[in-house]
Design a protein around this motif. Sequence first.
Motif, PDB file in Angstrom:
ATOM      1  N   GLU A  30       0.843  -1.192   0.000  1.00 41.11           N
ATOM      2  CA  GLU A  30       0.000   0.000   0.000  1.00 41.11           C
ATOM      3  C   GLU A  30       0.878   1.241   0.000  1.00 41.11           C
ATOM      4  OE1 GLU A  30      -2.554  -0.201   3.344  1.00 41.11           O
ATOM      5  OE2 GLU A  30      -3.511  -2.073   2.731  1.00 41.11           O
ATOM      6  N   GLU A  31       0.280   2.377  -0.371  1.00 39.94           N
ATOM      7  CA  GLU A  31       0.999   3.640  -0.284  1.00 39.94           C
ATOM      8  C   GLU A  31       1.290   3.951   1.187  1.00 39.94           C
ATOM      9  OE1 GLU A  31       2.207   5.542  -2.664  1.00 39.94           O
ATOM     10  OE2 GLU A  31       1.519   4.105  -4.181  1.00 39.94           O
ATOM     11  N   PHE A  32       2.442   4.522   1.439  1.00 40.03           N
ATOM     12  CA  PHE A  32       2.845   4.848   2.810  1.00 40.03           C
ATOM     13  C   PHE A  32       3.462   6.244   2.800  1.00 40.03           C
ATOM     14  CE2 PHE A  32       5.454   4.753   6.635  1.00 40.03           C
ATOM     15  CZ  PHE A  32       4.599   4.145   7.553  1.00 40.03           C
ATOM     16  N   PRO A  33       2.636   7.290   2.837  1.00 40.82           N
ATOM     17  CA  PRO A  33       3.169   8.649   2.743  1.00 40.82           C
ATOM     18  C   PRO A  33       3.955   9.040   3.999  1.00 40.82           C
ATOM     19  CG  PRO A  33       0.818   8.706   3.210  1.00 40.82           C
ATOM     20  CD  PRO A  33       1.170   7.268   2.951  1.00 40.82           C
ATOM     21  N   PHE A  34       5.099   9.684   3.788  1.00 43.35           N
ATOM     22  CA  PHE A  34       5.913  10.177   4.894  1.00 43.35           C
ATOM     23  C   PHE A  34       6.780  11.305   4.371  1.00 43.35           C
ATOM     24  CE2 PHE A  34       8.561   7.095   2.768  1.00 43.35           C
ATOM     25  CZ  PHE A  34       9.836   7.641   2.809  1.00 43.35           C
ATOM     26  N   LEU A  35       7.441  12.006   5.273  1.00 42.10           N
ATOM     27  CA  LEU A  35       8.363  13.073   4.917  1.00 42.10           C
ATOM     28  C   LEU A  35       9.782  12.634   5.223  1.00 42.10           C
ATOM     29  CD1 LEU A  35       6.376  16.125   6.348  1.00 42.10           C
ATOM     30  CD2 LEU A  35       6.621  15.485   3.947  1.00 42.10           C
ATOM     31  N   PRO A  36      10.764  12.999   4.401  1.00 50.47           N
ATOM     32  CA  PRO A  36      12.153  12.627   4.668  1.00 50.47           C
ATOM     33  C   PRO A  36      12.582  13.082   6.058  1.00 50.47           C
ATOM     34  CG  PRO A  36      11.946  13.536   2.462  1.00 50.47           C
ATOM     35  CD  PRO A  36      10.627  13.774   3.146  1.00 50.47           C
ATOM     36  N   GLY A  37      13.098  12.145   6.853  1.00 48.55           N
ATOM     37  CA  GLY A  37      13.511  12.432   8.217  1.00 48.55           C
ATOM     38  C   GLY A  37      12.622  11.788   9.266  1.00 48.55           C
ATOM     39  N   GLN A  38      11.423  11.361   8.868  1.00 55.21           N
ATOM     40  CA  GLN A  38      10.510  10.761   9.832  1.00 55.21           C
ATOM     41  C   GLN A  38      10.873   9.297  10.104  1.00 55.21           C
ATOM     42  OE1 GLN A  38       6.570  11.932   8.077  1.00 55.21           O
ATOM     43  NE2 GLN A  38       6.350  13.003  10.030  1.00 55.21           N
ATOM     44  N   TYR A  39      10.217   8.721  11.105  1.00 47.64           N
ATOM     45  CA  TYR A  39      10.513   7.355  11.531  1.00 47.64           C
ATOM     46  C   TYR A  39       9.237   6.531  11.603  1.00 47.64           C
ATOM     47  CZ  TYR A  39       8.647   8.698  16.085  1.00 47.64           C
ATOM     48  OH  TYR A  39       7.817   9.132  17.086  1.00 47.64           O
ATOM     49  N   VAL A  40       9.406   5.226  11.768  1.00 51.54           N
ATOM     50  CA  VAL A  40       8.286   4.319  12.021  1.00 51.54           C
ATOM     51  C   VAL A  40       8.576   3.528  13.284  1.00 51.54           C
ATOM     52  CG1 VAL A  40       7.520   4.096   9.636  1.00 51.54           C
ATOM     53  CG2 VAL A  40       9.300   2.565  10.506  1.00 51.54           C
ATOM     54  N   ASP A  41       7.529   3.083  13.946  1.00 48.03           N
ATOM     55  CA  ASP A  41       7.638   2.127  15.046  1.00 48.03           C
ATOM     56  C   ASP A  41       7.285   0.749  14.498  1.00 48.03           C
ATOM     57  OD1 ASP A  41       8.394   3.780  17.203  1.00 48.03           O
ATOM     58  OD2 ASP A  41       6.345   4.531  17.362  1.00 48.03           O
ATOM     59  N   ILE A  42       8.119  -0.229  14.814  1.00 42.80           N
ATOM     60  CA  ILE A  42       7.920  -1.582  14.305  1.00 42.80           C
ATOM     61  C   ILE A  42       7.764  -2.536  15.477  1.00 42.80           C
ATOM     62  CG2 ILE A  42       8.894  -3.430  12.888  1.00 42.80           C
ATOM     63  CD1 ILE A  42      10.517  -1.367  11.417  1.00 42.80           C
ATOM     64  N   SER A  43       6.718  -3.337  15.434  1.00 43.22           N
ATOM     65  CA  SER A  43       6.502  -4.368  16.446  1.00 43.22           C
ATOM     66  C   SER A  43       7.250  -5.624  16.015  1.00 43.22           C
ATOM     67  CB  SER A  43       5.011  -4.663  16.593  1.00 43.22           C
ATOM     68  OG  SER A  43       4.796  -5.665  17.563  1.00 43.22           O
ATOM     69  N   ILE A  44       8.156  -6.077  16.879  1.00 39.96           N
ATOM     70  CA  ILE A  44       9.055  -7.171  16.533  1.00 39.96           C
ATOM     71  C   ILE A  44       8.905  -8.291  17.552  1.00 39.96           C
ATOM     72  CG2 ILE A  44      11.483  -7.798  16.206  1.00 39.96           C
ATOM     73  CD1 ILE A  44      11.912  -4.743  15.642  1.00 39.96           C
ATOM     74  N   ASP A  45       8.714  -9.492  17.061  1.00 34.86           N
ATOM     75  CA  ASP A  45       8.643 -10.660  17.939  1.00 34.86           C
ATOM     76  C   ASP A  45      10.059 -11.104  18.304  1.00 34.86           C
ATOM     77  OD1 ASP A  45       5.867 -10.838  17.969  1.00 34.86           O
ATOM     78  OD2 ASP A  45       5.840 -11.963  16.087  1.00 34.86           O
ATOM     79  N   THR A  46      10.348 -11.143  19.594  1.00 36.61           N
ATOM     80  CA  THR A  46      11.651 -11.609  20.069  1.00 36.61           C
ATOM     81  C   THR A  46      11.442 -12.846  20.933  1.00 36.61           C
ATOM     82  OG1 THR A  46      11.715 -10.390  22.173  1.00 36.61           O
ATOM     83  CG2 THR A  46      12.342  -9.181  20.169  1.00 36.61           C
TER      84      THR A  46
END
Length: 207
Positions: A1-17
């Motif tokens: 899907e489209e994922f609009p963002f601005l250069p410099g921004q971040y994402v939070d990722i849920s990671i299974d450990t």
Amino acid sequence: EEFPFLPGQYVDISIDTTEGAIVAGYSITSTPLQKRAISIAVKVIPGARAATSLHERARVGDTFTIMGPGGGFYYQRDMVNFMVLIAGGVGITPLMSMVRYVHEARLPVEVTLLYSARSPSELAFLEELKDISAQSPNIRCLFTVTRPQGEPWEGRVGRIDREMLREHTLHKESLFYICGPGEMPRQVSETLRGLGIDGSRIKTERW
């Protein structure tokens, strides 16, 4: 899907450990011009469970929950004509998105990147940044290392200090972006203000 963002921004990722799911934030290193995908750069740091899991366990085809984008540390087209990007270590990641964006979109923005790392091998994206600088007359990339540690290096040695800032960055209309570890963003920001740069033109982010 489209994922609009601005250069410099971040994402939070849920990671299974192995100890359960945890959420970690990572700057986006790709640009909004790349559609239907984003890139991140993850450094292995002792004790960082999310980064370790991504390096040791993540495989093509794995699914992650991504939240965002977020953060007020970003560049937007037509914001400014002059930019100075100052990176310490893996703090290059949000700034990499900005450099790539200006380069790929062929924006008429003068960009100076000052990038410091402990050793030459820790200068992420080094060859790509050299190539971008060679191809784009409006993008300058300057590198320095604090501890060459016996690695081949013919460039500058030392931190990003007052002398380096004064020599390369004192265009009064520049917008300054600083990202790095610990006290580095605050210290560089204070040095810039001491050189006459208005605080409203300085944006900082720690990692």
